[in-house]
Design a protein around this motif. Structure first.
Motif, mmCIF file in Angstrom:
data_model
loop_
_atom_site.group_PDB
_atom_site.id
_atom_site.type_symbol
_atom_site.label_atom_id
_atom_site.label_comp_id
_atom_site.label_asym_id
_atom_site.label_seq_id
_atom_site.Cartn_x
_atom_site.Cartn_y
_atom_site.Cartn_z
ATOM 1 N N VAL A 1 -5.214 -4.518 -2.725
ATOM 2 C CA VAL A 1 -6.411 -5.123 -2.119
ATOM 3 C C VAL A 1 -6.564 -6.568 -2.598
ATOM 4 O O VAL A 1 -6.780 -7.473 -1.793
ATOM 5 C CB VAL A 1 -7.674 -4.294 -2.439
ATOM 6 C CG1 VAL A 1 -8.937 -5.048 -2.057
ATOM 7 C CG2 VAL A 1 -7.614 -2.953 -1.724
ATOM 8 N N SER B 1 0.859 -1.179 0.000
ATOM 9 C CA SER B 1 0.000 0.000 0.000
ATOM 10 C C SER B 1 0.898 1.233 0.000
ATOM 11 O O SER B 1 2.081 1.159 0.335
ATOM 12 C CB SER B 1 -0.909 0.010 1.230
ATOM 13 O OG SER B 1 -0.146 0.223 2.404
ATOM 14 N N LEU C 1 -6.087 2.610 3.211
ATOM 15 C CA LEU C 1 -6.736 2.568 1.904
ATOM 16 C C LEU C 1 -8.014 3.394 1.900
ATOM 17 O O LEU C 1 -8.606 3.658 2.946
ATOM 18 C CB LEU C 1 -7.072 1.116 1.535
ATOM 19 C CG LEU C 1 -5.873 0.175 1.459
ATOM 20 C CD1 LEU C 1 -6.334 -1.244 1.216
ATOM 21 C CD2 LEU C 1 -4.913 0.611 0.370
ATOM 22 N N GLU D 1 -3.548 0.622 -5.630
ATOM 23 C CA GLU D 1 -4.377 0.276 -4.483
ATOM 24 C C GLU D 1 -5.234 -0.955 -4.785
ATOM 25 O O GLU D 1 -5.374 -1.840 -3.948
ATOM 26 C CB GLU D 1 -5.260 1.477 -4.133
ATOM 27 C CG GLU D 1 -6.035 1.320 -2.864
ATOM 28 C CD GLU D 1 -6.786 2.599 -2.504
ATOM 29 O OE1 GLU D 1 -7.890 2.787 -3.045
ATOM 30 O OE2 GLU D 1 -6.254 3.367 -1.689
#
Length: 150
Positions: free
Chosen positions: A59, A22, A84, A55
């Motif tokens: 995820v 991230s 996030l 991102e």
């Protein structure tokens, strides 16, 4: 050429080559090697623009690595801890909810052999096991109750 002589961008790319990160996590890892926090933001912006830092990929990576072992609540907590966007976390949670019962049942079967608990003490132990992994209370009840009564 070791880590010591790498630029911030080179260091960031080396981290990203190992696994998805991230933005918050990568910034934290780069911080000790930067003279200025603005340098980190500039590098991370460039990596995002080039598609190296994503991102959405992060995820998906977390879901792929953790979904078979953890419940939705634990994965949501981990994603939120990475700073996030709330929409990305909500999308991941929604994606996981549909499979939570099956995932919990698979973990419970691997751990306890698929046999329903014989007494209250064992039932509580099995329920704590699943709760610690972040599964919802109703899902835990259905799994520990045993059988395929959905």
């Amino acid at each position: 050429m070791g880590f010591a002589k790498l630029s911030l961008k080179g260091r960031a790319l080396k981290y990203l080559a190992q696994r998805e990160h991230s933005r918050v996590e990568l910034a934290r890892k780069l911080a000790p090697h930067a003279d200025d926090a603005n340098d980190i933001d500039t590098v991370l912006d460039a990596l995002e623009a080039a598609g190296w830092l994503s991102e959405a990929r992060f995820v998906e990576s977390v879901l792929h690595r953790k979904a078979a072992r953890l419940g939705t609540a634990r994965i949501r907590q981990e994603l939120q801890g990475h700073g996030l966007a709330p929409e990305a976390v909500a999308g991941a949670v929604e994606q996981l909810r549909g499979s939570e019962l099956e995932r919990a049942r698979a973990i419970w079967t691997r751990r306890f052999g698929g046999d329903a608990p014989t007494d209250a003490t064992e039932r509580a132990r099995q329920m704590r096991f699943l709760a610690a992994r972040g599964f919802a209370t109703e899902v835990i009840r259905r799994v520990v109750r045993g059988g395929e009564d959905d």
